[in-house]
Design a protein around this motif. Structure first.
Motif, PDB file in Angstrom:
ATOM      1  N   LYS A   1      -3.266  41.092 -45.973  1.00 35.87           N
ATOM      2  CA  LYS A   1      -2.529  39.992 -46.586  1.00 35.87           C
ATOM      3  C   LYS A   1      -2.889  39.803 -48.055  1.00 35.87           C
ATOM      4  CE  LYS A   1      -1.716  37.312 -42.364  1.00 35.87           C
ATOM      5  NZ  LYS A   1      -1.988  36.050 -41.639  1.00 35.87           N
ATOM      6  N   GLN A   2      -4.071  40.260 -48.466  1.00 37.14           N
ATOM      7  CA  GLN A   2      -4.441  40.177 -49.876  1.00 37.14           C
ATOM      8  C   GLN A   2      -3.650  41.162 -50.726  1.00 37.14           C
ATOM      9  OE1 GLN A   2      -8.682  40.695 -50.139  1.00 37.14           O
ATOM     10  NE2 GLN A   2      -9.136  38.863 -48.927  1.00 37.14           N
ATOM     11  N   ILE A   3      -3.157  42.202 -50.103  1.00 35.10           N
ATOM     12  CA  ILE A   3      -2.413  43.242 -50.821  1.00 35.10           C
ATOM     13  C   ILE A   3      -0.907  43.059 -50.695  1.00 35.10           C
ATOM     14  CG2 ILE A   3      -1.994  45.739 -50.933  1.00 35.10           C
ATOM     15  CD1 ILE A   3      -4.842  46.131 -49.844  1.00 35.10           C
ATOM     16  N   GLU A   4      -0.476  42.567 -49.536  1.00 39.59           N
ATOM     17  CA  GLU A   4       0.960  42.494 -49.257  1.00 39.59           C
ATOM     18  C   GLU A   4       1.331  41.088 -48.800  1.00 39.59           C
ATOM     19  OE1 GLU A   4       4.026  44.671 -46.127  1.00 39.59           O
ATOM     20  OE2 GLU A   4       2.360  45.813 -46.979  1.00 39.59           O
ATOM     21  N   THR A   5       2.389  40.548 -49.389  1.00 32.86           N
ATOM     22  CA  THR A   5       2.870  39.218 -49.009  1.00 32.86           C
ATOM     23  C   THR A   5       3.723  39.311 -47.757  1.00 32.86           C
ATOM     24  OG1 THR A   5       2.895  38.562 -51.341  1.00 32.86           O
ATOM     25  CG2 THR A   5       4.152  37.191 -49.805  1.00 32.86           C
ATOM     26  N   ASN A   6       3.457  38.436 -46.806  1.00 34.69           N
ATOM     27  CA  ASN A   6       4.202  38.396 -45.547  1.00 34.69           C
ATOM     28  C   ASN A   6       4.347  39.783 -44.902  1.00 34.69           C
ATOM     29  OD1 ASN A   6       4.627  35.591 -45.697  1.00 34.69           O
ATOM     30  ND2 ASN A   6       6.424  35.893 -47.014  1.00 34.69           N
ATOM     31  N   PRO A   7       3.250  40.448 -44.644  1.00 40.66           N
ATOM     32  CA  PRO A   7       3.356  41.767 -44.017  1.00 40.66           C
ATOM     33  C   PRO A   7       3.885  41.656 -42.586  1.00 40.66           C
ATOM     34  CG  PRO A   7       1.085  41.006 -43.970  1.00 40.66           C
ATOM     35  CD  PRO A   7       1.845  40.013 -44.799  1.00 40.66           C
TER      36      PRO A   7
ATOM     37  N   HIS B   1     -18.183  35.513 -25.988  1.00 36.69           N
ATOM     38  CA  HIS B   1     -18.718  35.694 -27.339  1.00 36.69           C
ATOM     39  C   HIS B   1     -18.437  37.103 -27.871  1.00 36.69           C
ATOM     40  CE1 HIS B   1     -21.965  37.540 -24.990  1.00 36.69           C
ATOM     41  NE2 HIS B   1     -22.349  38.138 -26.103  1.00 36.69           N
ATOM     42  N   LYS B   2     -18.341  38.097 -26.967  1.00 39.18           N
ATOM     43  CA  LYS B   2     -18.036  39.462 -27.402  1.00 39.18           C
ATOM     44  C   LYS B   2     -16.602  39.542 -27.930  1.00 39.18           C
ATOM     45  CE  LYS B   2     -21.160  41.521 -23.982  1.00 39.18           C
ATOM     46  NZ  LYS B   2     -21.247  42.453 -22.822  1.00 39.18           N
ATOM     47  N   ARG B   3     -15.681  38.933 -27.203  1.00 35.00           N
ATOM     48  CA  ARG B   3     -14.278  38.958 -27.657  1.00 35.00           C
ATOM     49  C   ARG B   3     -14.099  38.133 -28.926  1.00 35.00           C
ATOM     50  NH1 ARG B   3     -14.243  39.083 -22.249  1.00 35.00           N
ATOM     51  NH2 ARG B   3     -14.069  36.827 -21.953  1.00 35.00           N
ATOM     52  N   THR B   4     -14.892  37.079 -29.051  1.00 32.46           N
ATOM     53  CA  THR B   4     -14.833  36.267 -30.271  1.00 32.46           C
ATOM     54  C   THR B   4     -15.274  37.082 -31.481  1.00 32.46           C
ATOM     55  OG1 THR B   4     -15.251  34.226 -29.030  1.00 32.46           O
ATOM     56  CG2 THR B   4     -15.718  34.189 -31.390  1.00 32.46           C
ATOM     57  N   ARG B   5     -16.316  37.881 -31.341  1.00 34.14           N
ATOM     58  CA  ARG B   5     -16.792  38.705 -32.456  1.00 34.14           C
ATOM     59  C   ARG B   5     -15.767  39.773 -32.818  1.00 34.14           C
ATOM     60  NH1 ARG B   5     -23.238  39.545 -31.207  1.00 34.14           N
ATOM     61  NH2 ARG B   5     -23.223  40.649 -33.213  1.00 34.14           N
ATOM     62  N   VAL B   6     -15.132  40.350 -31.816  1.00 38.29           N
ATOM     63  CA  VAL B   6     -14.092  41.348 -32.083  1.00 38.29           C
ATOM     64  C   VAL B   6     -12.898  40.683 -32.771  1.00 38.29           C
ATOM     65  CG1 VAL B   6     -12.382  42.830 -30.967  1.00 38.29           C
ATOM     66  CG2 VAL B   6     -14.784  42.975 -30.292  1.00 38.29           C
ATOM     67  N   ALA B   7     -12.518  39.510 -32.307  1.00 37.68           N
ATOM     68  CA  ALA B   7     -11.405  38.782 -32.930  1.00 37.68           C
ATOM     69  C   ALA B   7     -11.696  38.523 -34.406  1.00 37.68           C
ATOM     70  CB  ALA B   7     -11.164  37.464 -32.190  1.00 37.68           C
ATOM     71  N   GLN B   8     -12.920  38.198 -34.724  1.00 37.14           N
ATOM     72  CA  GLN B   8     -13.298  37.958 -36.118  1.00 37.14           C
ATOM     73  C   GLN B   8     -13.166  39.236 -36.951  1.00 37.14           C
ATOM     74  OE1 GLN B   8     -17.250  36.447 -35.461  1.00 37.14           O
ATOM     75  NE2 GLN B   8     -16.569  34.334 -35.150  1.00 37.14           N
ATOM     76  N   GLY B   9     -13.545  40.368 -36.357  1.00 40.48           N
ATOM     77  CA  GLY B   9     -13.426  41.637 -37.069  1.00 40.48           C
ATOM     78  C   GLY B   9     -11.982  42.023 -37.336  1.00 40.48           C
ATOM     79  N   ILE B  10     -11.113  41.817 -36.359  1.00 38.01           N
ATOM     80  CA  ILE B  10      -9.689  42.124 -36.539  1.00 38.01           C
ATOM     81  C   ILE B  10      -9.075  41.171 -37.561  1.00 38.01           C
ATOM     82  CG2 ILE B  10      -7.442  42.285 -35.408  1.00 38.01           C
ATOM     83  CD1 ILE B  10      -9.377  44.476 -34.567  1.00 38.01           C
ATOM     84  N   THR B  11      -9.464  39.901 -37.493  1.00 36.71           N
ATOM     85  CA  THR B  11      -8.950  38.919 -38.453  1.00 36.71           C
ATOM     86  C   THR B  11      -9.344  39.287 -39.878  1.00 36.71           C
ATOM     87  OG1 THR B  11      -8.973  37.129 -36.813  1.00 36.71           O
ATOM     88  CG2 THR B  11      -9.032  36.484 -39.134  1.00 36.71           C
ATOM     89  N   ALA B  12     -10.554  39.755 -40.064  1.00 38.17           N
ATOM     90  CA  ALA B  12     -10.993  40.173 -41.405  1.00 38.17           C
ATOM     91  C   ALA B  12     -10.135  41.321 -41.911  1.00 38.17           C
ATOM     92  CB  ALA B  12     -12.463  40.579 -41.367  1.00 38.17           C
ATOM     93  N   HIS B  13      -9.791  42.249 -41.016  1.00 33.79           N
ATOM     94  CA  HIS B  13      -8.944  43.373 -41.429  1.00 33.79           C
ATOM     95  C   HIS B  13      -7.536  42.883 -41.786  1.00 33.79           C
ATOM     96  CE1 HIS B  13      -7.876  47.668 -41.555  1.00 33.79           C
ATOM     97  NE2 HIS B  13      -6.704  47.263 -41.103  1.00 33.79           N
ATOM     98  N   ILE B  14      -7.008  41.973 -40.994  1.00 37.05           N
ATOM     99  CA  ILE B  14      -5.672  41.427 -41.283  1.00 37.05           C
ATOM    100  C   ILE B  14      -5.687  40.674 -42.605  1.00 37.05           C
ATOM    101  CG2 ILE B  14      -3.944  39.749 -40.507  1.00 37.05           C
ATOM    102  CD1 ILE B  14      -4.654  40.568 -37.625  1.00 37.05           C
ATOM    103  N   ASP B  15      -6.758  39.935 -42.868  1.00 36.97           N
ATOM    104  CA  ASP B  15      -6.870  39.221 -44.144  1.00 36.97           C
ATOM    105  C   ASP B  15      -6.819  40.195 -45.323  1.00 36.97           C
ATOM    106  OD1 ASP B  15      -7.024  36.767 -42.921  1.00 36.97           O
ATOM    107  OD2 ASP B  15      -9.212  36.631 -43.015  1.00 36.97           O
ATOM    108  N   SER B  16      -7.441  41.369 -45.162  1.00 38.50           N
ATOM    109  CA  SER B  16      -7.423  42.354 -46.247  1.00 38.50           C
ATOM    110  C   SER B  16      -6.019  42.889 -46.479  1.00 38.50           C
ATOM    111  CB  SER B  16      -8.396  43.502 -45.927  1.00 38.50           C
ATOM    112  OG  SER B  16      -7.938  44.278 -44.833  1.00 38.50           O
TER     113      SER B  16
END
Length: 334
Positions: free
Chosen positions: A205-211, A188-203
């Motif tokens: 992708k909102q600015i740059e197409t196919n980064p 569950h700890k790694r899952t929470r970290v994965a969610q945090g990194i995914t949120a950063h990657i999503d941000s």
């Protein structure tokens, strides 16, 4: 305390962009260097075991031997061409980074570094080393992954955006929570970290197409684990090095525990980048002879670690580095 998001606009290094444009190939190394501590007591960190009178009897001689061995590993990891980008984890502070790049065999290669001092209770951080003549940083920031309100504390990740060989890349260096207490109990700890990194990657992708994403680190999770498979799918990333590629090899992973190899240190790229035919990309585990010792208990070999519990073993690290080589190919009619 981690610094706030820091914009690094290195105007003085803009001429370096033209230098990198002339070289369409570069390499990336990730290395968990197993507790690279200084010998000083930091009252804000739980670093007492790495003092002269601590449990591990840490000393300047042992520290400088380790620094020399880590530099030797970096220098030898890719033949005659040392990596342009090096992600490190289990670094205590800026001081040991400076010792590594200025007072070892790395000193002539003109490495610079990006590091944020964070409030991990043990004081181990991640950092990026980069060749100043090859890579131009544009933006860097820690990715805060702890949730103090819920009493969830973990290490920060490091985000760096920069230009190398005409590519603008987004690099995230990770050190996910360990399996201490058991793999299932800590998932569950790694899952929470994965969610945090995914949120950063999503941000991003909102600015740059196919980064061009490069997500590297010690994930404390096998490629086939549920948490990593979910992370890979959600972020549309992939690794060229999978367990099947090394299952029959003498070196069956980047880490060995109780006789079993596991591949928990990964380099992931955006899938569209990895599959782009304009690039030749290769990925391997660095298994230099001096990084290994005989496994007298379980047979074969294992990483030559610095400590086995409290006992000084004199090796380099309990992990093996992973290396990625990237080459942009000339146009077909070139």
């Amino acid at each position: 305390m981690c610094q706030t998001i820091t914009l690094i606009l290195l105007l003085s290094t803009c001429p370096l962009l033209s230098q990198s444009n002339n070289d369409n190939s570069y390499s990336v190394l990730f290395y968990n260097v197993e507790n690279l501590f200084d010998c000083k007591n930091d009252s804000l960190k739980n670093d007492e075991e790495f003092l002269y009178n601590g449990d591990k009897r840490w000393s300047h001689n042992r520290m400088y031997k380790k620094l020399t061995d880590v530099s030797k590993t970096i220098l030898a990891s890719n033949g005659w061409n040392a990596p342009a980008l090096i992600g490190l984890c289990e670094i205590e502070n800026e001081w040991v980074i400076k010792q590594l790049i200025y007072n070892t065999g790395l000193s002539s290669l003109k490495y610079n570094y990006i590091h944020f001092e964070c409030d991990d209770h043990r004081g181990i951080d991640v950092a990026l080393l980069f060749k100043r003549e090859v890579f131009t940083p544009l933006l860097s920031a820690p990715i805060k992954l702890s949730e103090p309100g819920s009493e969830f504390f973990t290490r920060d990740a490091l985000y760096v955006k920069g230009v190398i060989a005409t590519d603008t890349i987004h690099l995230v260096i990770n050190h996910w929570p360990s399996k201490r207490g058991g793999s299932l109990q800590s998932t569950h700890k790694r899952t929470r970290v994965a969610q945090g990194i995914t949120a950063h990657i999503d941000s991003i992708k909102q600015i740059e197409t196919n980064p061009k994403l490069m997500i590297i680190g010690d994930f404390n999770a096998e490629y086939t684990s549920d948490v990593l498979q979910s992370f890979i799918t959600k972020n549309d990333i992939e690794s060229q090095l999978k367990p099947n590629d090394i299952s029959n090899h003498r070196i069956g992973g980047s880490y060995k525990y109780q006789g079993q190899w596991s591949l928990i240190d990964h380099i992931f790229l955006s899938k569209n980048w990895l599959e782009n035919r304009n690039y030749n990309i290769s990925h391997r585990i660095v298994s230099l002879p001096f990084l290994l010792e005989d496994d007298l208990t379980f047979s074969g070999v294992k990483p030559y670690r610095t400590y086995v519990g409290p006992r000084y073993n004199g090796g380099v690290s309990d992990h093996l580095p992973v290396l990625l080589n990237i080459k942009r190919l000339p146009p077909p009619n070139h």
